[in-house]
Write a protein that holds these residues in place. Structure first.
Motif, PDB file in Angstrom:
ATOM      1  N   PRO A 116       0.798  -1.236   0.000  1.00 47.70           N
ATOM      2  CA  PRO A 116       0.000   0.000   0.000  1.00 47.70           C
ATOM      3  C   PRO A 116       0.833   1.289   0.000  1.00 47.70           C
ATOM      4  N   TYR A 117       2.114   1.202   0.335  1.00 44.43           N
ATOM      5  CA  TYR A 117       2.972   2.394   0.354  1.00 44.43           C
ATOM      6  C   TYR A 117       3.703   2.607  -0.969  1.00 44.43           C
ATOM      7  N   LEU A 118       3.635   1.620  -1.852  1.00 42.64           N
ATOM      8  CA  LEU A 118       4.486   1.661  -3.046  1.00 42.64           C
ATOM      9  C   LEU A 118       4.289   2.937  -3.876  1.00 42.64           C
ATOM     10  N   ASP A 119       3.040   3.314  -4.127  1.00 42.63           N
ATOM     11  CA  ASP A 119       2.807   4.499  -4.966  1.00 42.63           C
ATOM     12  C   ASP A 119       3.383   5.764  -4.320  1.00 42.63           C
ATOM     13  N   GLU A 120       3.221   5.843  -3.013  1.00 42.64           N
ATOM     14  CA  GLU A 120       3.742   7.005  -2.279  1.00 42.64           C
ATOM     15  C   GLU A 120       5.285   7.036  -2.352  1.00 42.64           C
ATOM     16  N   TRP A 121       5.895   5.873  -2.170  1.00 44.21           N
ATOM     17  CA  TRP A 121       7.361   5.808  -2.269  1.00 44.21           C
ATOM     18  C   TRP A 121       7.828   6.155  -3.678  1.00 44.21           C
ATOM     19  N   ASN A 122       7.107   5.647  -4.670  1.00 43.54           N
ATOM     20  CA  ASN A 122       7.488   5.949  -6.049  1.00 43.54           C
ATOM     21  C   ASN A 122       7.343   7.442  -6.345  1.00 43.54           C
ATOM     22  N   ARG A 123       6.276   8.039  -5.792  1.00 43.86           N
ATOM     23  CA  ARG A 123       6.078   9.479  -5.999  1.00 43.86           C
ATOM     24  C   ARG A 123       7.249  10.243  -5.377  1.00 43.86           C
ATOM     25  N   ALA A 124       7.659   9.842  -4.198  1.00 47.13           N
ATOM     26  CA  ALA A 124       8.796  10.511  -3.543  1.00 47.13           C
ATOM     27  C   ALA A 124      10.054  10.372  -4.401  1.00 47.13           C
ATOM     28  N   ARG A 125      10.285   9.191  -4.956  1.00 46.39           N
ATOM     29  CA  ARG A 125      11.458   8.981  -5.816  1.00 46.39           C
ATOM     30  C   ARG A 125      11.418   9.904  -7.031  1.00 46.39           C
ATOM     31  N   ARG A 126      10.220  10.027  -7.640  1.00 49.79           N
ATOM     32  CA  ARG A 126      10.094  10.898  -8.813  1.00 49.79           C
ATOM     33  C   ARG A 126      10.369  12.347  -8.454  1.00 49.79           C
ATOM     34  N   GLU A 127       9.870  12.790  -7.300  1.00 48.81           N
ATOM     35  CA  GLU A 127      10.095  14.185  -6.896  1.00 48.81           C
ATOM     36  C   GLU A 127      11.573  14.444  -6.609  1.00 48.81           C
ATOM     37  N   LEU A 128      12.223  13.482  -5.964  1.00 45.06           N
ATOM     38  CA  LEU A 128      13.657  13.627  -5.697  1.00 45.06           C
ATOM     39  C   LEU A 128      14.431  13.670  -7.012  1.00 45.06           C
ATOM     40  N   LEU A 151      19.504   7.651  -3.986  1.00 44.83           N
ATOM     41  CA  LEU A 151      18.074   7.878  -4.226  1.00 44.83           C
ATOM     42  C   LEU A 151      17.261   6.801  -3.527  1.00 44.83           C
ATOM     43  N   PHE A 152      16.483   7.239  -2.564  1.00 42.95           N
ATOM     44  CA  PHE A 152      15.524   6.367  -1.877  1.00 42.95           C
ATOM     45  C   PHE A 152      14.468   7.300  -1.307  1.00 42.95           C
ATOM     46  N   PRO A 153      13.246   6.799  -1.081  1.00 39.21           N
ATOM     47  CA  PRO A 153      12.125   7.707  -0.801  1.00 39.21           C
ATOM     48  C   PRO A 153      12.354   8.665   0.366  1.00 39.21           C
ATOM     49  N   GLU A 154      13.173   8.269   1.332  1.00 40.66           N
ATOM     50  CA  GLU A 154      13.342   9.072   2.540  1.00 40.66           C
ATOM     51  C   GLU A 154      14.555   9.997   2.465  1.00 40.66           C
ATOM     52  N   LEU A 155      15.230  10.052   1.324  1.00 39.34           N
ATOM     53  CA  LEU A 155      16.380  10.959   1.161  1.00 39.34           C
ATOM     54  C   LEU A 155      15.921  12.389   1.442  1.00 39.34           C
ATOM     55  N   THR A 156      16.710  13.138   2.215  1.00 42.93           N
ATOM     56  CA  THR A 156      16.272  14.496   2.585  1.00 42.93           C
ATOM     57  C   THR A 156      16.840  15.543   1.616  1.00 42.93           C
ATOM     58  N   ARG A 157      16.229  16.728   1.654  1.00 43.91           N
ATOM     59  CA  ARG A 157      16.693  17.835   0.824  1.00 43.91           C
ATOM     60  C   ARG A 157      18.131  18.222   1.194  1.00 43.91           C
ATOM     61  N   VAL A 158      18.433  18.179   2.473  1.00 44.25           N
ATOM     62  CA  VAL A 158      19.793  18.520   2.920  1.00 44.25           C
ATOM     63  C   VAL A 158      20.805  17.525   2.322  1.00 44.25           C
ATOM     64  N   GLN A 159      20.448  16.227   2.361  1.00 45.45           N
ATOM     65  CA  GLN A 159      21.345  15.213   1.782  1.00 45.45           C
ATOM     66  C   GLN A 159      21.485  15.434   0.280  1.00 45.45           C
ATOM     67  N   GLN A 160      20.345  15.692  -0.373  1.00 53.02           N
ATOM     68  CA  GLN A 160      20.375  15.896  -1.823  1.00 53.02           C
ATOM     69  C   GLN A 160      21.237  17.101  -2.196  1.00 53.02           C
ATOM     70  N   ASP A 161      21.100  18.180  -1.418  1.00 50.47           N
ATOM     71  CA  ASP A 161      21.892  19.378  -1.708  1.00 50.47           C
ATOM     72  C   ASP A 161      23.389  19.108  -1.559  1.00 50.47           C
ATOM     73  N   ARG A 162      23.750  18.211  -0.642  1.00 51.36           N
ATOM     74  CA  ARG A 162      25.173  17.871  -0.512  1.00 51.36           C
ATOM     75  C   ARG A 162      25.673  17.098  -1.728  1.00 51.36           C
ATOM     76  N   VAL A 163      24.815  16.224  -2.258  1.00 52.58           N
ATOM     77  CA  VAL A 163      25.195  15.489  -3.474  1.00 52.58           C
ATOM     78  C   VAL A 163      25.402  16.476  -4.617  1.00 52.58           C
ATOM     79  N   ILE A 164      24.440  17.371  -4.754  1.00 50.19           N
ATOM     80  CA  ILE A 164      24.491  18.346  -5.855  1.00 50.19           C
ATOM     81  C   ILE A 164      25.725  19.243  -5.728  1.00 50.19           C
ATOM     82  N   GLN A 165      25.998  19.694  -4.512  1.00 50.09           N
ATOM     83  CA  GLN A 165      27.170  20.554  -4.281  1.00 50.09           C
ATOM     84  C   GLN A 165      28.461  19.826  -4.660  1.00 50.09           C
ATOM     85  N   ALA A 166      28.536  18.536  -4.307  1.00 50.82           N
ATOM     86  CA  ALA A 166      29.743  17.769  -4.638  1.00 50.82           C
ATOM     87  C   ALA A 166      29.926  17.675  -6.152  1.00 50.82           C
TER      88      ALA A 166
END
Ligand SMILES: *Cc1c(COP(=O)(O)O)cnc(C)c1O
Length: 370
Positions: free
Chosen positions: A247-259, A346-361
């Motif tokens: 039941p969580y799959l669609d929500e997790w997939n949506r999070a992956r797409r947004e990330l 990339l995983f559904p719970e990845l945070t914006r702070v973590q993502q910004d560190r990847v991008i900065q690197a």
């Protein structure tokens, strides 16, 4: 203080909020002692078939087993050839081999890394029986073009949807497009169990019936065997876990797409980087977010300094792996891509702070132009 690492993948954070429900579901199977082909197995098969919009789902103990049984259920075996893309996990070709047939490798599209349908036809021989369309990284293959070649040569289409639970092609769910489709529930997949698992889904009652027999020693009923199969069953404990998670799959997939779209919006136009393309008609579930980098070694050393998790899918195309290399096949697009691709965290719970560190690197790596 040392920099916190950004993990490539983190299963523990996914487990935390659903822990109580999973623990209850597992305990119920143990209380009931219905460990093998118990009621939980059927319950999950029914709900996953519904999720994929097909009539039948048969669970098995891995995605590799799902592929092998799908091939065998289509009566494909010794003397036959099956067309597979060279950029995939080894299991796709391995399953063809274990079904007794020969995998024939085809190059991939340079933008999507999925099988290049325009190149399939030149590999068709009188021994070809099927095309395995891998929906790599969560993005459906070009099923219209694959289906067109398959139709012309009377070939089966098998979907390897092991990375694409819930992805859409022309509004259709992966798993409902080919003759038969295979999923993996390995823990790191978009829908994963607590160990190894897999499933075959199909609209065909006869294919589903054959897979169901092949997974359980080929038996028609207990101790009555008119063909030989395997012990490829999936444990009830695994399906109980999957029933909690589905039941969580669609929500997790949506999070992956947004990330993924945040990565793309920040990295598009970045020097020495090519962001992944989402093809027409496709809605990807971003099992992986795969970039092309002009100087991958330089990017990796920057990632290591910044403690950013990363991986490569795949560093060596399957046709160049030792068991297949002797055939001497060369596939230029795939081989060039394998030197440039890199997968970001990339995983559904990845945070914006973590993502910004990847991008900065990535920005700091200051890669040269292609
Ligand atoms: C994971 C995977 C498989 C194999 O699944 P297992 O459950 O690990 O056996 C097959 N094909 C692809 C594309 C995969 O990603």
């Amino acid at each position: 203080m040392p920099l916190e690492p950004v993990p490539f993948f983190d299963l523990k954070v996914q487990y935390a909020p659903i822990r109580a429900a999973i623990d209850r579901a597992v305990a119920a199977v143990i209380d009931d002692a219905s460990f093998v082909l118990g009621p939980d197995v059927r319950r999950f098969e029914d709900s996953f078939a519904k999720y994929c919009n097909v009539a039948h789902c048969v669970t098995v103990h891995s995605g590799t087993a799902a592929l092998q049984l799908a091939i065998q259920a289509l009566d494909i075996g010794p003397g036959h050839e099956v067309i597979v893309p060279a950029n995939s996990f080894v299991a796709t070709a391995e399953a063809v081999h274990y079904a007794g047939a020969r995998p024939v490798f085809v190059d991939v599209d340079p933008d999507t890394f999925n099988i290049d349908a325009r190149l399939v036809e030149e590999h068709v021989t009188e021994r070809t029986r099927a095309i395995i369309a891998v929906h790599l990284y969560g993005q459906p293959a070009d099923m219209e073009a694959v289906g067109e070649v398959a139709h012309r040569y009377n070939l089966h289409v098998i979907e390897d949807a092991c990375q694409a639970h819930g992805a859409l092609y022309g509004g259709r769910r992966t798993g409902s497009i080919g003759d038969v489709a295979c999923f993996s529930f390995y823990p790191g997949k978009n829908l994963g169990c607590a160990g190894d698992g897999g499933a075959v889904v199909t609209a065909s009652e006869s294919i589903a019936g054959r897979v169901a027999r092949l997974r359980n020693h080929g038996g028609l009923s207990r101790y009555e065997h008119e063909l030989l199969g395997h012990n490829f069953r999936l444990d009830s404990i695994q399906t109980a876990v999957l029933s909690v998670k589905l039941p969580y799959l669609d929500e997790w997939n949506r999070a992956r797409r947004e990330l993924a779209s945040y990565y793309t919006s920040c990295l598009e136009g970045c020097k020495g980087i090519k962001t992944p393309l989402v093809a027409a008609k496709c809605e990807s579930v971003f099992h992986l977010y795969v970039l092309r980098a002009s100087d991958r070694a330089r990017l990796i050393s920057r990632f290591e300094e910044a403690r950013i998790g990363h991986s490569i899918h795949y560093p060596k195309p399957v046709h160049l792996l030792a068991p297949f290399r002797k055939e001497g096949v060369r596939l230029p697009v795939c081989e060039a891509a394998s030197r440039q691709i890199i997968s970001l965290p990339l995983f559904p719970e990845l945070t914006r702070v973590q993502q910004d560190r990847v991008i900065q690197a990535i920005v700091d790596a200051d890669l040269p132009d292609f």
